[in-house]
Design a protein around this motif. Structure first.
Motif, PDB file in Angstrom:
ATOM      1  N   PRO A 159       0.806  -1.235   0.000  1.00 38.40           N
ATOM      2  CA  PRO A 159       0.000   0.000   0.000  1.00 38.40           C
ATOM      3  C   PRO A 159       0.837   1.282   0.000  1.00 38.40           C
ATOM      4  N   LEU A 160       2.089   1.204   0.464  1.00 38.95           N
ATOM      5  CA  LEU A 160       2.964   2.378   0.436  1.00 38.95           C
ATOM      6  C   LEU A 160       3.428   2.685  -0.988  1.00 38.95           C
ATOM      7  N   TYR A 161       3.309   1.705  -1.870  1.00 43.39           N
ATOM      8  CA  TYR A 161       3.797   1.849  -3.250  1.00 43.39           C
ATOM      9  C   TYR A 161       2.695   1.460  -4.232  1.00 43.39           C
ATOM     10  N   PRO A 162       1.650   2.279  -4.324  1.00 45.82           N
ATOM     11  CA  PRO A 162       0.493   1.914  -5.157  1.00 45.82           C
ATOM     12  C   PRO A 162       0.779   1.944  -6.653  1.00 45.82           C
ATOM     13  N   ASN A 163       1.841   2.599  -7.086  1.00 41.53           N
ATOM     14  CA  ASN A 163       2.137   2.733  -8.514  1.00 41.53           C
ATOM     15  C   ASN A 163       3.182   1.739  -9.006  1.00 41.53           C
ATOM     16  N   THR A 164       3.466   0.720  -8.204  1.00 38.09           N
ATOM     17  CA  THR A 164       4.469  -0.269  -8.588  1.00 38.09           C
ATOM     18  C   THR A 164       3.993  -1.097  -9.789  1.00 38.09           C
ATOM     19  N   ARG A 165       4.851  -1.199 -10.769  1.00 39.15           N
ATOM     20  CA  ARG A 165       4.558  -1.991 -11.968  1.00 39.15           C
ATOM     21  C   ARG A 165       5.826  -2.738 -12.362  1.00 39.15           C
ATOM     22  N   ASP A 166       5.656  -3.819 -13.109  1.00 45.28           N
ATOM     23  CA  ASP A 166       6.815  -4.596 -13.539  1.00 45.28           C
ATOM     24  C   ASP A 166       7.399  -4.012 -14.822  1.00 45.28           C
ATOM     25  N   ARG A 167       7.922  -2.803 -14.686  1.00 47.15           N
ATOM     26  CA  ARG A 167       8.630  -2.177 -15.793  1.00 47.15           C
ATOM     27  C   ARG A 167       9.718  -1.276 -15.220  1.00 47.15           C
ATOM     28  N   PRO A 168      10.794  -1.049 -15.971  1.00 48.40           N
ATOM     29  CA  PRO A 168      11.909  -0.257 -15.454  1.00 48.40           C
ATOM     30  C   PRO A 168      11.462   1.102 -14.944  1.00 48.40           C
ATOM     31  N   GLY A 169      11.972   1.479 -13.760  1.00 52.45           N
ATOM     32  CA  GLY A 169      11.620   2.754 -13.166  1.00 52.45           C
ATOM     33  C   GLY A 169      10.430   2.690 -12.232  1.00 52.45           C
ATOM     34  N   ARG A 192       6.730 -10.976  -8.113  1.00 47.13           N
ATOM     35  CA  ARG A 192       7.392 -10.766  -9.400  1.00 47.13           C
ATOM     36  C   ARG A 192       6.399 -10.230 -10.430  1.00 47.13           C
ATOM     37  N   TYR A 193       5.188 -10.755 -10.432  1.00 49.88           N
ATOM     38  CA  TYR A 193       4.154 -10.285 -11.356  1.00 49.88           C
ATOM     39  C   TYR A 193       3.824  -8.809 -11.109  1.00 49.88           C
ATOM     40  N   LEU A 194       3.901  -8.401  -9.837  1.00 50.24           N
ATOM     41  CA  LEU A 194       3.585  -7.011  -9.482  1.00 50.24           C
ATOM     42  C   LEU A 194       4.774  -6.075  -9.660  1.00 50.24           C
ATOM     43  N   GLY A 195       5.937  -6.620  -9.980  1.00 47.32           N
ATOM     44  CA  GLY A 195       7.127  -5.780 -10.126  1.00 47.32           C
ATOM     45  C   GLY A 195       7.865  -5.570  -8.824  1.00 47.32           C
ATOM     46  N   VAL A 196       7.682  -6.481  -7.872  1.00 47.61           N
ATOM     47  CA  VAL A 196       8.335  -6.381  -6.560  1.00 47.61           C
ATOM     48  C   VAL A 196       9.354  -7.509  -6.447  1.00 47.61           C
ATOM     49  N   TYR A 197      10.574  -7.169  -6.059  1.00 44.02           N
ATOM     50  CA  TYR A 197      11.657  -8.144  -5.983  1.00 44.02           C
ATOM     51  C   TYR A 197      12.154  -8.258  -4.548  1.00 44.02           C
ATOM     52  N   LEU A 198      12.002  -9.461  -3.986  1.00 43.27           N
ATOM     53  CA  LEU A 198      12.497  -9.755  -2.642  1.00 43.27           C
ATOM     54  C   LEU A 198      13.939 -10.212  -2.779  1.00 43.27           C
TER      55      LEU A 198
END
Length: 355
Positions: A159-169, A192-198
């Motif tokens: 929720p802190l990062y609502p604009n996260t997408r799996d694309r550069p930037g 990974r689908y959401l553009g978040v990398y653990l």
């Protein structure tokens, strides 16, 4: 090796660029998208572990002076998760409380819990600063497991990062340790689908490679000071020394205790101020990428190569490294013979090498 991979991945995933001279540069806006978080045990009985009871209680004759101190009688512990991004913003804390309820419907939190936990200011993944709520969880042990870790990521971090997408930037990368829940395949695929990398750090190196571990130092000192002050005030006013679990927020964020009128300092502000967070990131060297923690005394020690002893140590280590490499190249399991020269502690045997 970890820093080599980290550097390569930051560039490949769009968090950084490589200049003409090969230097990796992380743009300022991307610093908000690089996180580190860690968990710690919050005990209100003065003990440092999750189990094991309270510290020793001193028995004394009330007719004579004594140095014994009273301790809180409530042995319930909780887990606190804090962290920060590379821009110096502290993540809203997450409290994981203990409960005796065995079903979700039976879990309850007292209203006082929320009164002691103010909102946290930060920009994170939005266009401007705003206030964010702390988050809470409940389970029988008051700790993190696979389920609670997944819920923390999905309900507290994303929720802190609502604009996260799996694309550069627009991606989000989270440095973490090797604790519970980090290797869940379903969670990793979903992120990974959401553009978040653990992104796991080297196991068993938390004190060196984790920014949050360095900021916890001041925080824990202030937290324990608040606990001691509150217990002493309860004793002075002859009130119950059992500090309930819902007052964890008071010990973390400070404020005025409604039962004793005692005003406590904010441990969270002392440990997780923007400057403290920036200093912690600077000491690690992951963002900006300086690899500074590799010069930590726990990682690298220098020896005088001019001495006969140092030359012997170096030659023994090099011989073993070469033998392991040769066996591995020949198809054998060379790692089974991998060894490191260990130096005896300074004593009468100084100068000798152990096997």
């Amino acid at each position: 090796s970890w820093f080599d991979n980290w550097e390569w991945d930051l560039v490949e995933l769009g968090f950084a660029t490589r200049s003409a001279d090969g230097k990796v540069v992380i743009p300022e806006e991307q610093l908000y998208l690089i996180l580190n978080f860690d968990e710690t045990c919050l005990s209100t009985d003065g003990s440092v572990g999750r189990r094991g009871g309270r510290p020793v209680i001193t028995l004394y004759d009330p007719r004579f002076p004594h140095n014994g101190k009273r301790t809180n009688k409530d042995s319930l512990t909780a887990t606190l998760i804090c962290g920060s991004n590379a821009a110096g913003e502290a993540l809203p804390p997450h409290f994981q409380f203990q409960t005796k309820a065995t079903t979700d419907e039976g879990q309850r939190l007292r209203n006082e819990v929320f009164g002691f936990c103010p909102r946290v200011i930060g920009k994170f993944g939005t266009s401007e600063e705003r206030s964010w709520d702390c988050t809470f969880g409940l389970n029988t042990k008051g700790g993190m497991d696979d389920k609670e870790f997944e819920e923390y990521i999905l309900n507290s971090i994303l929720p802190l990062y609502p604009n996260t997408r799996d694309r550069p930037g627009s991606r989000l990368i989270m440095k973490c340790d090797s604790g519970p829940g980090r290797l869940q395949i379903d969670l990793l695929a979903k992120l990974r689908y959401l553009g978040v990398y653990l992104y796991p750090c080297v196991p068993n190196t938390t004190a060196v490679t984790q920014e949050t571990d360095r900021t916890y130092g001041k925080f824990k000192t202030a937290f324990r000071t608040n606990l001691e002050l509150l217990v002493d005030e309860c004793v002075r006013l002859e009130k119950s020394v059992a500090i309930p679990q819902y007052k964890h927020g008071l010990l973390v964020f400070g404020g005025v205790d409604p039962d004793t009128g005692l005003e406590l300092e904010s441990a969270f502000e002392l440990g997780f101020s923007r400057q403290c967070c920036l200093d912690a990131w600077k000491k690690i060297g992951a963002a900006p990428l300086t690899r500074k923690c590799l010069n930590d005394p726990q990682v690298r020690r220098s020896i005088d190569m001019e001495t006969k002893y140092a030359t012997l140590v170096n030659s023994v280590q090099e011989a073993n490294d070469y033998a392991v490499y040769a066996l591995t190249e020949a198809g054998y399991d060379g790692s089974a013979l991998q060894a490191s020269v260990m130096i005896q502690p300074p004593d009468s045997r100084i100068g000798k090498i152990t096997e």
